[in-house]
Design a protein around this motif. Sequence first.
Motif, short mmCIF file in Angstrom:
data_model
loop_
_atom_site.label_atom_id
_atom_site.label_comp_id
_atom_site.label_asym_id
_atom_site.label_seq_id
_atom_site.Cartn_x
_atom_site.Cartn_y
_atom_site.Cartn_z
N MET A 120 45.07 38.50 34.79
CA MET A 120 45.51 39.91 34.72
C MET A 120 44.69 40.58 33.61
SD MET A 120 49.17 41.52 33.71
CE MET A 120 49.02 41.61 31.83
N ARG A 121 44.56 39.69 32.31
CA ARG A 121 44.13 40.05 31.18
C ARG A 121 42.53 40.37 31.69
NH1 ARG A 121 47.43 36.38 28.86
NH2 ARG A 121 45.93 34.55 28.90
N LYS A 122 42.20 39.44 32.24
CA LYS A 122 40.32 39.50 32.78
C LYS A 122 40.49 41.00 33.46
CE LYS A 122 36.95 36.83 35.05
NZ LYS A 122 36.66 35.54 35.66
N ALA A 123 41.26 40.93 34.41
CA ALA A 123 41.20 42.31 35.44
C ALA A 123 41.31 43.47 34.46
CB ALA A 123 42.55 42.32 36.42
N LEU A 124 42.21 43.50 33.51
CA LEU A 124 42.22 44.64 32.68
C LEU A 124 40.78 44.86 31.94
CD1 LEU A 124 45.50 44.12 31.16
CD2 LEU A 124 45.17 46.00 32.56
N ILE A 125 40.22 43.91 31.47
CA ILE A 125 38.90 43.94 30.84
C ILE A 125 37.83 44.63 31.82
CG2 ILE A 125 36.86 42.72 29.84
CD1 ILE A 125 39.30 43.06 28.19
N GLU A 126 37.92 44.08 33.00
CA GLU A 126 36.90 44.55 34.23
C GLU A 126 37.19 46.18 34.47
OE1 GLU A 126 37.76 41.89 37.63
OE2 GLU A 126 37.18 40.11 36.42
N PHE A 127 38.62 46.51 34.33
CA PHE A 127 38.73 47.97 34.46
C PHE A 127 38.19 48.71 33.46
CE2 PHE A 127 42.87 47.08 37.18
CZ PHE A 127 42.34 47.85 38.26
N LEU A 128 38.14 48.19 32.26
CA LEU A 128 37.49 49.00 31.25
C LEU A 128 35.91 49.16 31.43
CD1 LEU A 128 39.56 47.56 28.19
CD2 LEU A 128 39.63 50.00 29.40
N PHE A 129 35.56 48.05 31.91
CA PHE A 129 33.97 48.05 32.11
C PHE A 129 33.68 49.21 33.34
CE2 PHE A 129 33.57 44.25 29.74
CZ PHE A 129 32.14 44.52 29.10
N VAL A 130 34.59 49.23 34.64
CA VAL A 130 34.20 49.98 35.58
C VAL A 130 34.54 51.58 35.34
CG1 VAL A 130 34.26 48.09 37.27
CG2 VAL A 130 36.34 49.75 36.91
#
Length: 241
Positions: free
Chosen positions: A83-93
């Motif tokens: 989930m933490r990794k997904a949140l980082i990915e959201f910020l990039f996109v």
Amino acid sequence: MNSVIITIDGKKIKATKGETLVDVAAKNGIYIPTLCYVKDKPCLGTCRVCSVKVNDYMVSSCTVPISDGMKVEVETDKEGADMRKALIEFLFVEGNHNCPSCEKSGRCELQAVGYETNMMVSRFPYRFPVNERDHASDNIWLERDRCIFCQRCVEFIKDKETNQKIFSISKRGSKSRIEIDIELANKMSLEQVAEAAEMCPVGCIIDKNLGFNKAIGKRKFEAQTLRERVLSVNGIIKTTK
């Protein structure tokens, strides 16, 4: 009387009641990624990338004061780590982060946290938003493409005389954008401009006095990773990934 025992990933840890969980973890060699949190500053809880499982509930570790008997899962909770990794990915996109051409590459906390979470590419489609740059201030270039709305600048960079906020966030949702008070910004000393640029975890706030003249600067997260920097500041010198 203020001493408490908590458990992080099965490890019993002695700490002081009321300490913030993210700090206690770092002091004991356990890295939790953060983006909005600044040590010794008030907790914001805006980015949520420090979310961990506490007593079976997901919470942001920068806002949680520890209490006796608290059970925390960081690395042992695989769903939480993803989930933490997904949140980082959201910020990039959600923005336009072209790391190779960014002045803050090698010093960017978003980039460094991406490395720490083993992010290679986002699982989500890129939005490629169109954001207007703001260069009206004498000394600050606002590169809105890179803003992650951590609100560090909003809360911690203020006019020295009036204590008014120099930065703000307008609108809501996908239309949100960072704003700058030009009149107050033009009163900022060069030292405060540098502080604002350093406070920004990404390359959104750019000091016009440097700009592309020092496109890279010191790539501090290559000499020492973000994980190592966080843990060494908290007394843990030797770390392993």
